[in-house]
Design an enzyme around this catalytic site. Structure first.
Site, PDB file in Angstrom:
ATOM      1  CD  GLU A 406     -55.389  12.095  41.506  1.00  0.00           C
ATOM      2  OE1 GLU A 406     -54.909  12.244  40.375  1.00  0.00           O
ATOM      3  OE2 GLU A 406     -55.506  10.984  42.058  1.00  0.00           O
ATOM      4  CG  HIS A 427     -86.749  15.121  43.498  1.00  0.00           C
ATOM      5  ND1 HIS A 427     -88.112  15.263  43.659  1.00  0.00           N
ATOM      6  CD2 HIS A 427     -86.475  15.633  42.266  1.00  0.00           C
ATOM      7  CE1 HIS A 427     -88.638  15.822  42.580  1.00  0.00           C
ATOM      8  NE2 HIS A 427     -87.663  16.052  41.718  1.00  0.00           N
ATOM      9  CE  LYS A 542     -51.411   4.736  44.792  1.00  0.00           C
ATOM     10  NZ  LYS A 542     -50.757   5.320  43.644  1.00  0.00           N
TER      11      LYS A 542
HETATM   12  O1  PA5 Z   1     -54.054  11.149  37.690  1.00  0.00           O
HETATM   13  C1  PA5 Z   1     -53.330  10.298  38.146  1.00  0.00           C
HETATM   14  O2  PA5 Z   1     -52.095  10.396  38.044  1.00  0.00           O
HETATM   15  C2  PA5 Z   1     -53.857   9.056  38.844  1.00  0.00           C
HETATM   16  O3  PA5 Z   1     -55.212   9.113  39.061  1.00  0.00           O
HETATM   17  C3  PA5 Z   1     -53.567   7.833  38.009  1.00  0.00           C
HETATM   18  O4  PA5 Z   1     -54.168   7.981  36.760  1.00  0.00           O
HETATM   19  C4  PA5 Z   1     -54.052   6.560  38.676  1.00  0.00           C
HETATM   20  O5  PA5 Z   1     -53.535   6.463  39.950  1.00  0.00           O
HETATM   21  C5  PA5 Z   1     -53.666   5.346  37.855  1.00  0.00           C
HETATM   22  O6  PA5 Z   1     -52.287   5.299  37.694  1.00  0.00           O
HETATM   23  P1  PA5 Z   1     -51.611   4.375  36.612  1.00  0.00           P
HETATM   24  O7  PA5 Z   1     -52.044   4.846  35.283  1.00  0.00           O
HETATM   25  O8  PA5 Z   1     -50.149   4.551  36.812  1.00  0.00           O
HETATM   26  O9  PA5 Z   1     -52.055   2.961  36.866  1.00  0.00           O
END
Ligand code: PA5
Length: 554
Positions: A406, A427, A542
């Site tokens: 990310e 393996h 989303k």
């Molecule tokens: O690193 C990030 O920003 C995302 O992976 C969020 O942690 C994830 O989408 C969850 O988001 P939230 O904490 O707003 O529910």
């Protein structure tokens, strides 16, 4: 002091560290047996040579009268001297002698010994809880060409002048966290452990991976703990959710719902279901005391709900993104509920924060790792494979995958992070790594001292042919597998390997490790010229999903 250089003395090992072992002698004098003085051969793992609580005959090689401290050698004791050692007991038998009184005094000895050596015996590398070993790289990385750029980025990170600078709250967090909130988390975690038998952590992505990684890493996959921590809110899978709900019907459970935005759909659906199940079991009023919300200080649906219902809330600072939040209440509260020392975890992170606040590439192993990642990316590698030799560290790799994917996977750039657990995956994936497309390099996390060990038993019939390793520790076999694989991948497969060695995984060293990776990731993303702290790409699925679900406005 009654000791002279050349004296032969018996001492007990009180603590093993990366650079040797501390010993205590009869009159409570303490000393250090440096790793270079243990044996004439190269020692990779001290735990295979020395044992805490065992007695060894050693030779005094230096005496510090003022500090009442000895430097001793094991390798300088000759065979004849050993045989002449009065009593003639071997080390194994001696270690069975009752040292209860000595053991009770050991923590004091250890602290005193550590204070006495006052960092003089350890160099910078030895002090670090993560040893970055670059000797298994096949390519010659030109670090010098990176020095100036790394320095500029380092200054930019610390001056908060680079893109994404409003998400640098994690950078000094181990020094700046809210002490009252930490105390509240520790107090509530104790209550949760004594009033309930289960905690359901409800979150996704950065709001659950760190806690899961830490809990598994420090407690193992089958811990001897009646208190269970389970996870929900990270999937739309009806089967998974239905099974968790069935499991919870017979459990006395609390909920920690975690969402920074407070609106993440997976988490919201799960929380609605969990809340209703809890209320149906214990009633609305009691349920309120069993729900803990971790979310933004002000914004979001979860914050509004928590305020309205009066749940205990913990705050995720607005300037810390999900994947950088493991050392904030997002990770810390569930980790504390697992009975883990979160203060020690923050101490470890603080140590890493101090060690890696250093613009000089050649003195900063964390940035060296970031540079290697960048170098690999620009030299035809598409993939970084995180490797561990412990199934209970698998989720550390999952956390890393999110952190790097990310943070870096933007603008059609970035390494694909993937993971493997050896020897299991040797393996399955082993053939490809050894001999397939040369697309990857490995980042290997090896923990020298396992949480538990097992001795391979003797078998009279030896039908399986394993008696050649009878009485050996499994950790010894695992380490030989690691060394053999490393050599095979490096020398035969020409696969670059970065080895990160950790002496022992504790709350403190894990806090250190988490920080190491977060800082390395920030540097690595900036080297790639991307903002490490946004994730525009994850919004697109989303939108499509909301449209298909018929959500208003999509
Ligand atoms: O690193 C990030 O920003 C995302 O992976 C969020 O942690 C994830 O989408 C969850 O988001 P939230 O904490 O707003 O529910």
């Amino acid at each position: 002091m009654n000791y002279q250089v050349g004296d032969l003395v018996q001492g007990t090992i009180t603590r093993i560290v990366s650079y040797g072992a501390f010993m205590v002698f009869e009159d409570e004098t303490q000393g250090l047996l440096h790793i270079s003085e243990v044996a004439n051969s190269y020692i990779r793992n001290l735990y295979h040579y020395l044992h805490v609580g065992a007695i060894y005959l050693v030779k005094v090689i230096a005496v510090d009268e003022e500090k009442n401290f000895l430097k001793v050698s094991l390798k300088q004791v000759s065979k004849e001297e050993r045989l002449a050692d009065k009593g003639g007991l071997n080390d194994r038998i001696k270690s069975r002698i009752d040292f209860t009184a000595l053991k009770a005094a050991m923590p004091k000895f250890i602290d005193e010994a550590l204070n006495k050596i006052n960092h003089t015996t350890a160099n910078k590398e030895e002090e670090s809880m993560v040893k970055v070993d670059l000797s298994h790289l096949v390519d010659k990385v030109d670090f010098a060409s990176y020095e100036a750029k790394v320095k500029t980025i380092h200054e930019g990170i610390h001056a908060k002048s680079l893109p994404g600078n409003d998400f640098l709250g994690w950078l000094n967090y181990p020094n700046e966290y809210d002490q009252n909130e930490l105390a509240l988390m520790m107090e509530k975690a104790k209550e949760v452990r004594s009033h309930f038998d289960t905690l359901v952590v409800c979150g996704i992505g950065g709001s659950y991976l760190g806690a899961l990684a830490a809990i598994n890493a420090l407690k193992g996959l089958y811990p001897d703990d009646p208190f269970k921590i389970i996870f929900m809110g990270q999937t739309f899978s009806a089967t998974y959710i239905a099974q968790v709900m069935d499991y919870l019907k017979n459990r006395n459970f609390a909920i920690n719902v975690i969402s920074k935005s407070g609106t993440t759909t997976e988490t919201s659906i799960s929380f609605r279901l969990l809340k209703q199940l809890l209320e149906s079991k214990v009633g609305k009023e009691k349920a309120k005391n069993a729900i803990f919300a971790t979310t933004d200080k002000e914004k979001g649906a979860l914050k509004q709900e928590a305020m309205k219902e009066g749940y205990t809330t913990f705050t995720l600072p607005g300037d810390i993104g999900g994947r950088y939040s493991v050392l904030s209440p997002v990770g810390l509260f569930p980790i504390a509920c697992a009975g883990i020392d979160i203060k020690a975890m923050l101490e470890g992170a603080k140590e890493a924060m101090n060690n890696y606040n250093n613009a000089e590439l050649m003195n900063n192993p964390c940035y060296q790792y970031a540079v290697i990642r960048d170098y690999m990316y620009h030299h035809d590698k598409q993939c970084e494979m995180f490797v561990t030799y412990e199934p209970h560290l698998k989720e550390i790799a999952e956390w890393l995958k999110q952190l790097f994917a990310e943070s870096e996977g933007k603008g059609h750039k970035g390494l694909l992070p993937t993971s493997a657990t050896f020897s299991t995956d040797l393996h399955s994936l082993g053939q490809f790594i050894q001999d397939g497309s040369p697309v990857l390099f490995e980042t290997l996390l090896f923990i020298k001292k396992p949480m538990k060990d097992v001795i391979i038993p003797h078998d009279n019939e030896d039908l399986d042919g394993l008696n050649y390793i009878e009485n050996k520790a499994l950790s010894f076999v695992n380490e030989r597998a690691y060394l053999g694989t490393l050599a095979a991948h490096e020398h035969d497969g020409k696969v670059n390997n970065v080895v990160l060695e950790v002496e022992e995984l504790t709350a403190k060293s894990l806090g250190y490790l988490f920080y190491f990776f977060m800082k390395a990731c920030a540097m690595s993303a900036y080297l790639l010229d991307v903002n490490p702290f946004d994730q525009p790409g994850v919004e697109i699925y989303k939108k499509n999903m909301f449209h298909l679900l018929g959500k208003k406005g999509y």
